[in-house]
Motif scaffolding. Sequence first.
Motif, PDB file in Angstrom:
ATOM      1  N   ASN A  38       0.517  -1.339  -0.059  1.00  0.00           N
ATOM      2  CA  ASN A  38       0.417   0.122   0.126  1.00  0.00           C
ATOM      3  C   ASN A  38       0.831   1.187   0.138  1.00  0.00           C
ATOM      4  N   VAL A  39       0.991   2.099  -0.600  1.00  0.00           N
ATOM      5  CA  VAL A  39       1.693   3.400  -0.798  1.00  0.00           C
ATOM      6  C   VAL A  39       0.188   4.114   0.140  1.00  0.00           C
ATOM      7  N   ILE A  40       0.651   5.046   0.856  1.00  0.00           N
ATOM      8  CA  ILE A  40      -0.112   6.236   1.290  1.00  0.00           C
ATOM      9  C   ILE A  40       0.578   7.694   1.531  1.00  0.00           C
ATOM     10  N   GLY A  41      -0.308   8.420   1.052  1.00  0.00           N
ATOM     11  CA  GLY A  41       0.287  10.268   1.499  1.00  0.00           C
ATOM     12  C   GLY A  41      -0.612  11.061   0.618  1.00  0.00           C
ATOM     13  N   PRO A  42       0.540  12.248   0.396  1.00  0.00           N
ATOM     14  CA  PRO A  42       1.839  12.233   1.111  1.00  0.00           C
ATOM     15  C   PRO A  42       1.783  12.483   2.293  1.00  0.00           C
ATOM     16  N   LEU A  43       2.525  12.102   3.571  1.00  0.00           N
ATOM     17  CA  LEU A  43       2.668  12.251   4.561  1.00  0.00           C
ATOM     18  C   LEU A  43       3.747  13.436   5.172  1.00  0.00           C
ATOM     19  N   HIS A  44       3.993  13.605   6.154  1.00  0.00           N
ATOM     20  CA  HIS A  44       4.518  15.001   6.686  1.00  0.00           C
ATOM     21  C   HIS A  44       5.801  14.006   7.370  1.00  0.00           C
TER      22      HIS A  44
ATOM     23  N   GLN B  20      15.120  17.810  10.258  1.00  0.00           N
ATOM     24  CA  GLN B  20      14.527  17.651   8.602  1.00  0.00           C
ATOM     25  C   GLN B  20      13.058  17.580   8.657  1.00  0.00           C
ATOM     26  N   GLU B  21      12.246  18.203   8.221  1.00  0.00           N
ATOM     27  CA  GLU B  21      10.720  18.042   7.636  1.00  0.00           C
ATOM     28  C   GLU B  21      10.838  18.019   6.284  1.00  0.00           C
ATOM     29  N   ASP B  22       9.476  16.687   5.863  1.00  0.00           N
ATOM     30  CA  ASP B  22      10.296  16.696   4.383  1.00  0.00           C
ATOM     31  C   ASP B  22       8.736  15.707   4.035  1.00  0.00           C
ATOM     32  N   ALA B  23       7.964  16.059   3.220  1.00  0.00           N
ATOM     33  CA  ALA B  23       6.979  15.070   2.860  1.00  0.00           C
ATOM     34  C   ALA B  23       7.228  13.768   1.821  1.00  0.00           C
ATOM     35  N   GLU B  24       6.252  13.047   2.110  1.00  0.00           N
ATOM     36  CA  GLU B  24       7.553  11.686   1.904  1.00  0.00           C
ATOM     37  C   GLU B  24       5.546  10.529   1.581  1.00  0.00           C
ATOM     38  N   GLN B  25       6.073   9.155   0.775  1.00  0.00           N
ATOM     39  CA  GLN B  25       5.141   8.187   0.857  1.00  0.00           C
ATOM     40  C   GLN B  25       5.510   6.981   1.426  1.00  0.00           C
ATOM     41  N   LEU B  26       4.281   7.095   2.411  1.00  0.00           N
ATOM     42  CA  LEU B  26       4.744   5.637   3.127  1.00  0.00           C
ATOM     43  C   LEU B  26       4.129   4.342   2.354  1.00  0.00           C
ATOM     44  N   LEU B  27       5.160   3.380   2.713  1.00  0.00           N
ATOM     45  CA  LEU B  27       4.500   1.763   1.569  1.00  0.00           C
ATOM     46  C   LEU B  27       4.689   1.183   2.754  1.00  0.00           C
ATOM     47  N   VAL B  28       3.625   0.668   2.915  1.00  0.00           N
ATOM     48  CA  VAL B  28       2.966  -0.743   4.033  1.00  0.00           C
ATOM     49  C   VAL B  28       3.436  -1.967   3.424  1.00  0.00           C
ATOM     50  N   VAL B  29       3.822  -2.596   3.054  1.00  0.00           N
ATOM     51  CA  VAL B  29       4.312  -4.263   2.774  1.00  0.00           C
ATOM     52  C   VAL B  29       3.988  -4.976   3.433  1.00  0.00           C
ATOM     53  N   LYS B  30       3.226  -6.333   3.037  1.00  0.00           N
ATOM     54  CA  LYS B  30       3.274  -7.559   3.603  1.00  0.00           C
ATOM     55  C   LYS B  30       4.137  -8.489   3.182  1.00  0.00           C
ATOM     56  N   ALA B  31       4.513  -9.293   3.535  1.00  0.00           N
ATOM     57  CA  ALA B  31       5.847 -10.099   3.244  1.00  0.00           C
ATOM     58  C   ALA B  31       6.118 -11.722   4.037  1.00  0.00           C
ATOM     59  N   ARG B  32       6.937 -11.740   3.741  1.00  0.00           N
ATOM     60  CA  ARG B  32       7.454 -13.081   5.158  1.00  0.00           C
ATOM     61  C   ARG B  32       8.472 -12.766   5.029  1.00  0.00           C
ATOM     62  N   ARG B  33       8.943 -13.243   6.604  1.00  0.00           N
ATOM     63  CA  ARG B  33       9.849 -12.866   6.993  1.00  0.00           C
ATOM     64  C   ARG B  33      10.959 -13.572   7.296  1.00  0.00           C
ATOM     65  N   SER B  34      10.706 -15.060   6.394  1.00  0.00           N
ATOM     66  CA  SER B  34      12.026 -15.128   5.772  1.00  0.00           C
ATOM     67  C   SER B  34      12.673 -14.072   4.428  1.00  0.00           C
ATOM     68  N   ASP B  35      12.455 -13.355   4.140  1.00  0.00           N
ATOM     69  CA  ASP B  35      12.499 -12.805   3.138  1.00  0.00           C
ATOM     70  C   ASP B  35      12.580 -11.160   3.728  1.00  0.00           C
ATOM     71  N   VAL B  36      12.343 -10.407   4.904  1.00  0.00           N
ATOM     72  CA  VAL B  36      12.922  -9.098   5.447  1.00  0.00           C
ATOM     73  C   VAL B  36      14.381  -8.858   4.669  1.00  0.00           C
ATOM     74  N   ASP B  37      15.609  -9.517   5.150  1.00  0.00           N
ATOM     75  CA  ASP B  37      17.208  -9.280   3.892  1.00  0.00           C
ATOM     76  C   ASP B  37      16.910  -9.003   2.836  1.00  0.00           C
ATOM     77  N   ALA B  38      16.135  -9.870   2.530  1.00  0.00           N
ATOM     78  CA  ALA B  38      16.095  -9.699   0.552  1.00  0.00           C
ATOM     79  C   ALA B  38      15.352  -8.662   0.410  1.00  0.00           C
ATOM     80  N   LEU B  39      14.233  -8.365   0.921  1.00  0.00           N
ATOM     81  CA  LEU B  39      13.494  -7.266   0.834  1.00  0.00           C
ATOM     82  C   LEU B  39      14.393  -5.897   0.872  1.00  0.00           C
TER      83      LEU B  39
END
Length: 110
Positions: free
Chosen positions: A36-42, A52-71
């Motif tokens: 999910n891409v959420i934003g803009p957020l501050h 610092q202050e910036d506008a950004e987008q937040l990615l909410v990623v659903k994944a496997r724990r075993s893939d976190v390093d590769a991700l």
Amino acid sequence: MAVTDVVIVFVTAPSDDEARRIGRTLVAERLAACVNVIGPLHSIYRWEGQVQEDAEQLLVVKARRSDVDALAARVRALHSYEVPEVVALDVVAGSAPYLAWVLESTAREG
């Protein structure tokens, strides 16, 4: 596989285009079932000794724990930030069919 094999990963990006590009790549490569891409957020943060202050987008990623390093490695390769945010949180409960779908969607051969 169990519910504890699923994580939610937060990644911020400086623009909608970059966030979508990262999200599409993670899903296409089966490192994520859904992004999910959420934003803009501050965002307010400390960088190089300054607040610092910036506008950004937040990615909410659903994944496997075993893939976190590769991700995380893939995000670093795709991201424009010197130190991109990649924070994984354990899923402790959820809809069994949805969590099974996450695991199925991120299954890769060999």
